[in-house]
Enzyme design. Structure first.
Site: not given
Ligand code: AMP
Length: 214
Positions: A13, A167
């Site tokens: 993504k 996750r």
């Molecule tokens: P990502 O970089 O998008 O994979 O996000 C890493 C981590 O940030 C996730 O595993 C969540 O713990 C937190 N996170 C990111 N975006 C969100 C969201 N919209 N709602 C809740 N937690 C989030």
């Protein structure tokens, strides 16, 4: 152009968001990046977020919304990467956009089979400039160094096999209702994420070029 990218962790993504940002000149807003920045700076929101992020769990809605609300208001065009992740967040996003008289153009879901996701995340190499690489599938030209900014590449703390399983489970439970929500709104588009980066981007480009024309 206002779009949301939906995809399980490790689906590429962030990479696709970067490519869209470069080609279509729209700001890329990643809640994961904003949260990691807040954790690094040790802000109050960052401290609240850290314990959830370390376990691979979703951070409470009020923390994420607190971090992203102003960005959505101040930007006319954007790619949302990692937000919304729950139905509640999608409804908050609709309210924020309504208040501003704006609408989402499309929601793109990148589909990748579960077994490929763990393998991809475990080999992921990140840079603080936002570039993302993979040890096998998309290595940098010089080992450990970002092609774009020359920065030192690092592995995210949550990119372990154990955290990934948690996750993916969390994604399925909380994010799949979103797919239904956007499908019913008629703005959901799906692309096959289990192919080369360029091919995935080509599918996304086709969708976005069509939106630009309409
Ligand atoms: P990502 O970089 O998008 O994979 O996000 C890493 C981590 O940030 C996730 O595993 C969540 O713990 C937190 N996170 C990111 N975006 C969100 C969201 N919209 N709602 C809740 N937690 C989030």
């Amino acid at each position: 152009m206002r779009l949301v990218l939906l995809a399980p962790p490790g689906a590429g993504k962030g990479t696709q968001a970067e490519l869209i940002e470069q080609k279509f000149r729209v700001a890329h807003i990643s809640t994961g990046d904003l949260l990691r920045e807040a954790v690094k700076k040790g802000t109050i929101l960052g401290l609240k977020a850290k314990k959830y992020m370390d376990k691979g769990e979703l951070v409470p809605d009020e923390v994420v919304i607190g971090i992203i609300k102003d960005k959505i208001k101040e930007l006319n065009d954007f790619i949302l990467d990692g937000f919304p992740r729950t139905l509640e967040q999608a409804k908050v996003l609709d309210r924020i956009l309504d208040e501003e008289g704006k609408k989402l153009d499309t929601v793109i879901e990148i589909q990748v089979p579960d077994e490929r996701l763990v393998e991809r995340a475990v080999g992921r190499l990140s840079c603080k400039c936002g570039e993302v690489y993979h040890e096998i599938y998309n290595p940098p030209r010089t080992e450990g160094i970002c092609d774009r900014c020359g920065g030192k590449l690092y592995k995210r703390e949550d990119d372990t096999a154990e955290t990934m399983y948690s996750r993916i489970k969390s994604y399925k439970m909380k994010t799949i209702p979103l797919i239904k929500y956007y499908f019913q709104k008629g703005i959901l588009r799906t692309v096959n994420g289990d192919q080369d980066i360029e091919k995935v981007f080509w599918e996304i480009e086709k969708i976005l070029n069509k939106i630009k024309k309409d």
